[in-house]
Design a protein around this motif. Structure first.
Motif, PDB file in Angstrom:
ATOM      1  N   LEU A   8      -0.408 -33.279   0.599  1.00 16.31           N
ATOM      2  CA  LEU A   8      -0.141 -32.418   1.743  1.00 16.31           C
ATOM      3  C   LEU A   8      -1.428 -32.309   2.540  1.00 16.31           C
ATOM      4  N   MET A  11      -1.338 -33.607   6.764  1.00 15.90           N
ATOM      5  CA  MET A  11       0.005 -34.131   6.962  1.00 15.90           C
ATOM      6  C   MET A  11       1.012 -33.002   7.078  1.00 15.90           C
ATOM      7  N   ALA A  12       0.871 -32.046   6.175  1.00 18.10           N
ATOM      8  CA  ALA A  12       1.834 -30.954   6.190  1.00 18.10           C
ATOM      9  C   ALA A  12       1.645 -30.107   7.430  1.00 18.10           C
ATOM     10  N   VAL A  13       0.399 -29.893   7.808  1.00 15.40           N
ATOM     11  CA  VAL A  13       0.124 -29.074   8.980  1.00 15.40           C
ATOM     12  C   VAL A  13       0.775 -29.690  10.203  1.00 15.40           C
ATOM     13  N   ARG A  94      -0.616 -29.795  15.311  1.00 16.24           N
ATOM     14  CA  ARG A  94       0.683 -29.270  14.945  1.00 16.24           C
ATOM     15  C   ARG A  94       1.736 -29.877  15.844  1.00 16.24           C
ATOM     16  N   HIS A 118      -8.630 -20.598  14.053  1.00 16.58           N
ATOM     17  CA  HIS A 118      -7.448 -20.236  14.818  1.00 16.58           C
ATOM     18  C   HIS A 118      -7.747 -19.121  15.820  1.00 16.58           C
ATOM     19  N   MET A 267       8.718 -22.504  20.316  1.00 19.10           N
ATOM     20  CA  MET A 267       8.127 -23.654  19.616  1.00 19.10           C
ATOM     21  C   MET A 267       8.819 -24.947  20.023  1.00 19.10           C
ATOM     22  N   PHE A 338      19.089 -32.837  12.569  1.00 19.07           N
ATOM     23  CA  PHE A 338      19.033 -32.611  11.129  1.00 19.07           C
ATOM     24  C   PHE A 338      20.429 -32.288  10.637  1.00 19.07           C
ATOM     25  N   ASP A 339      20.915 -33.072   9.667  1.00 18.07           N
ATOM     26  CA  ASP A 339      22.300 -32.884   9.219  1.00 18.07           C
ATOM     27  C   ASP A 339      22.397 -32.038   7.951  1.00 18.07           C
ATOM     28  N   GLY A 340      21.293 -31.410   7.582  1.00 15.87           N
ATOM     29  CA  GLY A 340      21.272 -30.608   6.368  1.00 15.87           C
ATOM     30  C   GLY A 340      20.580 -31.340   5.233  1.00 15.87           C
ATOM     31  N   LYS A 341      20.583 -32.646   5.310  1.00 18.30           N
ATOM     32  CA  LYS A 341      19.905 -33.456   4.287  1.00 18.30           C
ATOM     33  C   LYS A 341      18.873 -34.384   4.903  1.00 18.30           C
ATOM     34  N   GLN A 342      19.249 -34.963   6.041  1.00 13.70           N
ATOM     35  CA  GLN A 342      18.373 -35.974   6.633  1.00 13.70           C
ATOM     36  C   GLN A 342      18.046 -35.653   8.091  1.00 13.70           C
ATOM     37  N   GLY A 367      14.892 -38.514   4.637  1.00 10.33           N
ATOM     38  CA  GLY A 367      15.277 -37.327   3.898  1.00 10.33           C
ATOM     39  C   GLY A 367      14.078 -36.456   3.548  1.00 10.33           C
ATOM     40  N   ALA A 368      12.906 -36.827   4.068  1.00 11.72           N
ATOM     41  CA  ALA A 368      11.690 -36.061   3.770  1.00 11.72           C
ATOM     42  C   ALA A 368      11.072 -35.538   5.072  1.00 11.72           C
ATOM     43  N   ALA A 369       9.891 -34.950   4.947  1.00 16.92           N
ATOM     44  CA  ALA A 369       9.239 -34.364   6.118  1.00 16.92           C
ATOM     45  C   ALA A 369       8.957 -35.422   7.166  1.00 16.92           C
TER      46      ALA A 369
ATOM     47  N   ALA B  86       2.492 -24.156   7.095  1.00 12.86           N
ATOM     48  CA  ALA B  86       2.351 -25.223   6.105  1.00 12.86           C
ATOM     49  C   ALA B  86       1.627 -24.668   4.876  1.00 12.86           C
ATOM     50  N   PRO B  87       1.774 -25.344   3.741  1.00  9.14           N
ATOM     51  CA  PRO B  87       1.130 -24.846   2.514  1.00  9.14           C
ATOM     52  C   PRO B  87      -0.361 -24.554   2.697  1.00  9.14           C
ATOM     53  N   ASP B  89      -1.810 -23.314   5.095  1.00  7.60           N
ATOM     54  CA  ASP B  89      -2.063 -22.160   5.960  1.00  7.60           C
ATOM     55  C   ASP B  89      -2.014 -20.835   5.215  1.00  7.60           C
ATOM     56  N   GLU B  92      -4.971 -18.371   5.668  1.00  9.83           N
ATOM     57  CA  GLU B  92      -5.053 -17.831   7.024  1.00  9.83           C
ATOM     58  C   GLU B  92      -3.924 -16.832   7.268  1.00  9.83           C
ATOM     59  N   ALA B 113       6.380 -29.526   2.708  1.00  9.14           N
ATOM     60  CA  ALA B 113       6.029 -30.143   3.990  1.00  9.14           C
ATOM     61  C   ALA B 113       7.226 -30.200   4.934  1.00  9.14           C
ATOM     62  N   ASP B 114       8.418 -30.293   4.388  1.00 10.76           N
ATOM     63  CA  ASP B 114       9.600 -30.456   5.239  1.00 10.76           C
ATOM     64  C   ASP B 114      10.106 -29.090   5.706  1.00 10.76           C
ATOM     65  N   GLN B 116      11.698 -28.288   8.323  1.00 15.23           N
ATOM     66  CA  GLN B 116      13.061 -28.319   8.851  1.00 15.23           C
ATOM     67  C   GLN B 116      14.082 -28.029   7.740  1.00 15.23           C
ATOM     68  N   ARG B 117      13.844 -28.624   6.594  1.00 10.80           N
ATOM     69  CA  ARG B 117      14.762 -28.421   5.470  1.00 10.80           C
ATOM     70  C   ARG B 117      14.739 -26.960   5.007  1.00 10.80           C
ATOM     71  N   TYR B 120      16.523 -24.794   7.531  1.00 12.08           N
ATOM     72  CA  TYR B 120      17.962 -25.014   7.446  1.00 12.08           C
ATOM     73  C   TYR B 120      18.550 -24.262   6.264  1.00 12.08           C
ATOM     74  N   GLY B 128      14.376 -22.540  15.010  1.00 11.76           N
ATOM     75  CA  GLY B 128      12.944 -22.480  14.707  1.00 11.76           C
ATOM     76  C   GLY B 128      12.150 -21.513  15.559  1.00 11.76           C
TER      77      GLY B 128
END
Lengths: 399, 163
Positions: A8, A11-13, A94, A118, A267, A338-342, A367-369, B86-87, B89, B92, B113-114, B116-117, B120, B128
């Motif tokens: 993460l 990437m996660a940010v 972001r 920030h 956003m 987003f269909d709930g899974k993908q 199916g991931a971020a 995100a994780p 954050d 902060e 990370a996801d 959106q999931r 949902y 969002g």
């Protein structure tokens, strides 16, 4: 793609994925100031753009630093990454607030990014005069006496090298006022010899401060900005403005009339592309009283009047984060569902200047971020530039 | 930096660290798939307010002052905060909550990370926008509202929930 562990972090940010082909991103002996070894595992592509001669430029965020790399074979292989930032510091990267890169016809490379804590982010411009082999020390875009928050910068460079940078600016505002009534839109402009002294000028008030703005060059070479504004009554619809080197041209004008009355951060910023024939193409998201969802429209009178909004996507799949690109008579739209899974990156296109459109297709899915989709062009073809944890950074032709 | 200023900063840092070590160490929980069910299960038969925000959401900050005031004034007001960030954050987010007087409130930060999931899973109709609030009744029926809420609205709900 080289095998990289999926950590993460940055990437996660950015909700981004790993840079594909990490093994090829080794140090450049000519990059300076920052010891560039192999890029960290959490490297992520923040932006990509084509420059002269079809060269692809990518801006990469990795472990509190920014790098640039290039590809001369349409993204199959990339050269060594060059450091842009001189020392490690947190880079704002972001979904709605990310660094950007532009390349002019003379080989000048421009990177605009926001860094720091920030509470006090500062926007910087880094410039390379030698085709990206090395970057000058980044300069803060703000005036020396100003210490307010700057963020969400968007940049465009005219072919002749005139640079325009737009950003959200809270100078002279109490935080509460910026929160409820929006920040100010400032800009700086210059051509390359004057880059060391880019004075800041205010263009507009009431900019929604959590939605990206978009900018494109009109046929006269001057920049047009499309952004979400906070209109009276906490209505967060969209407006446009046009600038020239001396300043604002006319006054900003309202473009969407969705009546999204909400004291919140959507956003969700808009997208703009101006075709060579002068037609403005826009895409935007709203949950307004008059309409809800993702929409497209075009204008033949420089943004004063637009065609009836055309809804995009399957409403139950939360369509959003569209990008748009006009190339000749072609217009391409991409957005996220987003269909709930993908997550599906949907694409549709018009061959007749946005009058009629193909049925939407899924250009990519995961199916991931994943990151928001962006369109880029080498002036011949249009590509989806997209990051996902599953696939890394991908360049997918939309033909 | 002049020496005197450096000393001041150093002194401030020391005072700050003493303050932190004396207080209870509060770490935001990692909000993952299934976390909402756990939050709700822990409150079976009891009303609560779920409030989603973000460190990037300027609109959220003003509302935090109101929420902090209501938490102080109404000990039974059960508020759960989730930062849709995100994780990385988490620190902060916690610092911002502490600054706003919400440091003691149950706080979660998106831990996957996801985003959106996760969004949902919380609400398949949510796009969002932030802040986003959910008012749960004892039967766990809920009402969703986007945007900054008025203090009077929140007080009315607290009063109704307390009956």
């Amino acid at each position: 793609m080289a095998v990289c562990s999926q950590r993460l972090g940055v990437m996660a940010v950015l909700s981004l994925a790993l840079v594909s082909g990490c093994a090829s991103l080794d140090s450049s002996p000519r990059s300076r100031s920052l010891a560039v070894g192999k890029l960290p595992e959490d490297a992520a592509v923040a932006a990509a753009v084509f420059g002269p001669n079809g060269r692809l430029w990518r801006l990469i965020v990795a472990d509190q630093a920014l790098y640039v790399d290039t590809s001369d074979d349409g993204g199959t292989s990339y050269g060594a990454a060059v450091a842009v930032t001189p020392h490690p510091e947190p880079i704002l990267a972001r979904a709605e607030d990310r660094p950007s890169i532009a390349v002019d016809a003379q080989g000048g490379v421009y990177v605009v990014y926001t860094a720091g804590a920030h509470a006090a982010p500062v926007t910087y411009l880094a410039y390379s005069a030698d085709g990206g082999r090395q970057f000058d020390a980044p300069l803060p875009l703000r005036d020396p006496a100003d210490h307010s928050r700057h963020y969400q910068a968007s940049m465009i460079v005219a072919p002749a090298g005139q640079l325009y940078v737009f950003w959200n600016d809270e100078r002279g505002k109490e935080p509460a006022a910026a929160e409820s009534h929006g920040a100010a839109l400032y800009y700086a402009t210059g051509d390359r010899p004057a880059m060391a002294s880019l004075s800041n000028r205010k263009l507009a008030e009431g900019l929604c401060n959590c939605c990206r703005l978009d900018v494109d060059l009109d046929v006269d070479g001057l920049p047009v900005v499309l952004a979400r504004f906070v209109y009276p009554g906490q209505v967060r619809d969209h407006g446009m403005l046009k600038a020239s080197p001396p300043g604002l041209l006319g006054t900003p004008w309202r473009v969407t009339e969705d009546d999204w009355q909400i004291e919140a951060c959507p956003m969700h910023g808009p997208a703009l592309s101006i075709a060579r024939d002068g037609r403005y193409h826009i895409a935007w998201f709203t949950q307004g009283r008059r309409r809800q969802g993702l929409f497209y429209a075009h204008s033949d009178d420089r943004g004063l009047h637009f065609s009836a909004p055309m809804a995009l996507g399957r409403s139950q799949a939360l369509p959003g984060h569209a990008d748009i690109l006009a190339l000749g008579h072609r217009v391409v739209l991409v957005w996220q569902e987003f269909d709930g899974k993908q997550t599906h990156i949907r694409a549709m296109q018009s061959e007749d200047r946005g009058e009629t459109w193909s049925a939407p297709v899924t250009a990519a899915k995961t199916g991931a971020a994943s990151d928001n989709p962006f369109l880029i062009s080498d002036m011949r073809r249009v590509f989806l530039s997209w990051n996902s944890v599953e696939h890394g950074h991908r360049l997918i032709p939309i033909d | 930096m002049p020496v005197s200023k450096r000393l001041i900063v150093l002194a401030f840092t020391l005072i700050g660290s003493i303050g932190i070590s004396a207080a209870v160490e509060l770490v935001p929980k990692s909000f993952r798939s299934g976390s909402l069910a756990a939050i709700a299960a822990a409150r079976e038969g009891k009303p609560f307010m779920l409030h989603l925000w973000s460190i990037n959401c300027s609109s959220c900050r003003g509302e935090m002052d109101v929420l902090a005031k209501l938490v102080r004034e109404h000990p039974k007001f059960d508020l759960v905060l989730i930062a849709a960030d995100a994780p990385g954050d988490a620190a902060e987010a916690q610092a911002l909550l502490a600054e706003k007087g919400l440091g003691e409130v149950e706080c979660w930060v998106f831990g996957e990370a996801d985003a959106q999931r996760l969004r949902y899973e919380i609400d398949s109709g949510w796009h969002g926008e932030l802040p986003r609030s959910y008012f749960y009744d004892p039967a766990q029926n809920r009402i969703a509202l986007s945007g900054v809420l008025k203090e009077t609205q929140l007080e009315a709900w607290i009063a109704a929930a307390g009956r």
